[in-house]
Scaffold this active site. Sequence first.
Site, PDB file in Angstrom:
ATOM      1  N   ASP A  84      -6.709  -7.387   3.880  1.00 12.83           N
ATOM      2  CA  ASP A  84      -7.457  -6.817   2.931  1.00 12.83           C
ATOM      3  C   ASP A  84      -8.236  -7.928   2.790  1.00 12.83           C
ATOM      4  O   ASP A  84      -9.331  -7.553   2.582  1.00 12.83           O
ATOM      5  CB  ASP A  84      -7.097  -5.695   1.864  1.00 12.83           C
ATOM      6  CG  ASP A  84      -8.374  -5.415   0.568  1.00 12.83           C
ATOM      7  OD1 ASP A  84      -9.248  -4.799   1.447  1.00 12.83           O
ATOM      8  OD2 ASP A  84      -8.027  -5.579  -0.155  1.00 12.83           O
ATOM      9  N   ASP A 100      -2.756 -18.703   1.711  1.00  7.85           N
ATOM     10  CA  ASP A 100      -3.496 -19.317   0.728  1.00  7.85           C
ATOM     11  C   ASP A 100      -4.532 -20.737   2.042  1.00  7.85           C
ATOM     12  O   ASP A 100      -5.638 -20.767   1.795  1.00  7.85           O
ATOM     13  CB  ASP A 100      -3.387 -19.962  -0.384  1.00  7.85           C
ATOM     14  CG  ASP A 100      -1.580 -20.002   0.071  1.00  7.85           C
ATOM     15  OD1 ASP A 100      -1.395 -20.132   1.330  1.00  7.85           O
ATOM     16  OD2 ASP A 100      -0.750 -21.416  -1.049  1.00  7.85           O
ATOM     17  N   ASP A 160     -13.234  -9.502   3.147  1.00  7.50           N
ATOM     18  CA  ASP A 160     -13.585  -9.384   2.831  1.00  7.50           C
ATOM     19  C   ASP A 160     -14.283 -10.616   3.233  1.00  7.50           C
ATOM     20  O   ASP A 160     -15.502 -10.878   2.992  1.00  7.50           O
ATOM     21  CB  ASP A 160     -13.581  -9.488   1.222  1.00  7.50           C
ATOM     22  CG  ASP A 160     -13.867  -7.756   0.903  1.00  7.50           C
ATOM     23  OD1 ASP A 160     -13.925  -6.704   1.718  1.00  7.50           O
ATOM     24  OD2 ASP A 160     -14.542  -7.733  -0.442  1.00  7.50           O
ATOM     25  N   LYS A 183       3.198 -15.004   3.648  1.00  3.01           N
ATOM     26  CA  LYS A 183       3.284 -16.537   2.213  1.00  3.01           C
ATOM     27  C   LYS A 183       4.955 -16.108   1.990  1.00  3.01           C
ATOM     28  O   LYS A 183       5.225 -15.822   1.575  1.00  3.01           O
ATOM     29  CB  LYS A 183       2.179 -15.809   1.317  1.00  3.01           C
ATOM     30  CG  LYS A 183       2.776 -16.541  -0.005  1.00  3.01           C
ATOM     31  CD  LYS A 183       1.810 -17.443  -0.092  1.00  3.01           C
ATOM     32  CE  LYS A 183       2.568 -18.664  -1.135  1.00  3.01           C
ATOM     33  NZ  LYS A 183       0.837 -19.442  -1.153  1.00  3.01           N
ATOM     34  N   TYR A 224       0.833  -1.383  -0.268  1.00  8.30           N
ATOM     35  CA  TYR A 224      -0.122   0.126   0.148  1.00  8.30           C
ATOM     36  C   TYR A 224       0.783   0.978  -0.027  1.00  8.30           C
ATOM     37  O   TYR A 224       0.105   2.501   0.055  1.00  8.30           O
ATOM     38  CB  TYR A 224      -1.113   0.053   1.299  1.00  8.30           C
ATOM     39  CG  TYR A 224      -2.247  -0.594   1.134  1.00  8.30           C
ATOM     40  CD1 TYR A 224      -1.969  -2.153   1.057  1.00  8.30           C
ATOM     41  CD2 TYR A 224      -3.478  -0.132   0.963  1.00  8.30           C
ATOM     42  CE1 TYR A 224      -3.232  -3.068   0.510  1.00  8.30           C
ATOM     43  CE2 TYR A 224      -4.539  -0.990   0.692  1.00  8.30           C
ATOM     44  CZ  TYR A 224      -4.589  -2.775   0.657  1.00  8.30           C
ATOM     45  OH  TYR A 224      -5.549  -3.344  -0.051  1.00  8.30           O
TER      46      TYR A 224
HETATM   47  C1  IPM Z   1     -10.726  -1.682   2.798  1.00  7.56           C
HETATM   48  C2  IPM Z   1     -10.492  -1.374   1.099  1.00  7.56           C
HETATM   49  C3  IPM Z   1      -9.515  -0.337   1.155  1.00  7.56           C
HETATM   50  C4  IPM Z   1      -7.807  -1.270   1.236  1.00  7.56           C
HETATM   51  C5  IPM Z   1      -9.572   0.237  -0.793  1.00  7.56           C
HETATM   52  C6  IPM Z   1     -10.828   0.873  -1.078  1.00  7.56           C
HETATM   53  C7  IPM Z   1      -8.422   1.886  -1.077  1.00  7.56           C
HETATM   54  O1  IPM Z   1     -11.045  -2.520   0.308  1.00  7.56           O
HETATM   55  O2  IPM Z   1     -10.783  -0.618   3.236  1.00  7.56           O
HETATM   56  O3  IPM Z   1     -10.269  -3.055   2.254  1.00  7.56           O
HETATM   57  O4  IPM Z   1      -7.981  -1.733   0.221  1.00  7.56           O
HETATM   58  O5  IPM Z   1      -7.850  -0.832   2.732  1.00  7.56           O
HETATM   59 MN    MN Z   2     -11.244  -4.542   1.028  1.00 11.42          MN
END
Ligand code: IPM
Ligand code: MN
Length: 365
Positions: A252, A228, A256, A195, A140
């Site tokens: 990140d 993974d 999700d 990893k 990042y």
């Molecule tokens: C998150 C989002 C951000 C990230 C993006 C929008 C830059 O996906 O907060 O998880 O990758 O951190």
């Molecule tokens: Mn994200």
Amino acid sequence: MTLQIANLAGDGIGPEVVDQSFAVLDAVAPAVGLDYARTDFPFSAAHFLDTGHVLTDEDIATLRGYDAIMLGAVGGQPNDPRLAGGVIEKGILLKLRFDMDQYINLRPVKLYPGIDTPLKDKTSKEIDFVCVRENTEDLYCGLGGIMRKGTPHEVANQTMVATRHGVERCVRYAFETAKARKAAGYRGHLTLVHKTNVLNFAGETWLRTFNEVAEQYPEIETGYHHVDACCMFMVAKPEVYDVVVVPNMFGDIITDLGAAIAGGMGIASSGNLNPDGTGPSMFEPVHGSAPDIAGQNIANPIAAIDSMGLLLREVGRIKGNDAAVKAGDKIGAAVQTVTPNFAGKSLDRSGYSTTEIGQMVIDVL
Ligand code: IPM
Ligand code: MN
Ligand code: NAD
């Protein structure tokens, strides 16, 4: 003492969901004697398209004066050429995380009562862990470049950064989190996710730091998973996790997945923390601006409401504001009281409107 909250509602469903989080805060603040003030800021893709203005160093200086930042979501329509290259995400969200030194991204993965998980035979007992995502380094940093651009020999480089300082403070925070959870009746187990079999440089720094810090926490059990395998375990055996510490990019991705196993994007809350208090921490739902459902009053505001609860607990603790901590606890409990209303429904397409869901939480309070 007045708790000063900067509100960056952002784009798409951002304003819809943060409005509910403030309505909930309004409902709880008087009962616990919390005095707070909200200041709205326009930073967003829409504002950039109107004014050409993203987020300047002067804006950062202004935001430093606040106790906390609430952020909805930023991001415009997909494929808008004027927003290409992450100008908004990098210019607002990542700039805030980096400039305010919010080096921890705390993302709980917890299946709330009544919420359906896509994982067969898994319950709230098996899906209950917290991800400590490093938030100011890794892929990042925006380092790299493209050489021989436009030629058949084009070479793109994107650099992964792991500093001892950055890794160590994150790992320490994760051990402290595991320790606090152990005191609260959890296992007190911390898994490093990386990893190291491929990313030998960054991986070595992470693993060596992790093992060295672990010696200072003999009461915490530790483990290591490649990222993974972690994805596989999150789906097949999520109960192996109590606390997970993970670099930025992998964090990140796995969070999700964490949101999905806990029922959907509409539930996942997060805090971008500056635990040292040298700048404000920032709280936001894990989801984005969801242009596909924006403006329809159908987004689930639970993630934003829960993020408000997290804001009050974390900032209340950092600032010694007991009323804020109390308000945060009440919001967290109220959220878990309403989640059984989603039983048998998709959390993200529940049929309830954004405002109805906000009202459910307010009614409990
Ligand atoms: C998150 C989002 C951000 C990230 C993006 C929008 C830059 O996906 O907060 O998880 O990758 O951190
Ligand atoms: Mn994200
Ligand atoms: P997204 O999270 O916005 O949407 C993914 C899917 O989840 C969509 O189908 C959406 O309808 C659904 N969803 C998300 N939140 C929901 C909610 N509260 N209730 C019901 N359904 C919900 O991710 P995306 O589509 O990849 O990104 C859209 C934009 O948001 C992009 O510009 C992206 O960069 C940005 N983004 C911003 C943030 C942030 O500001 N923190 C985080 C992630 C993505």
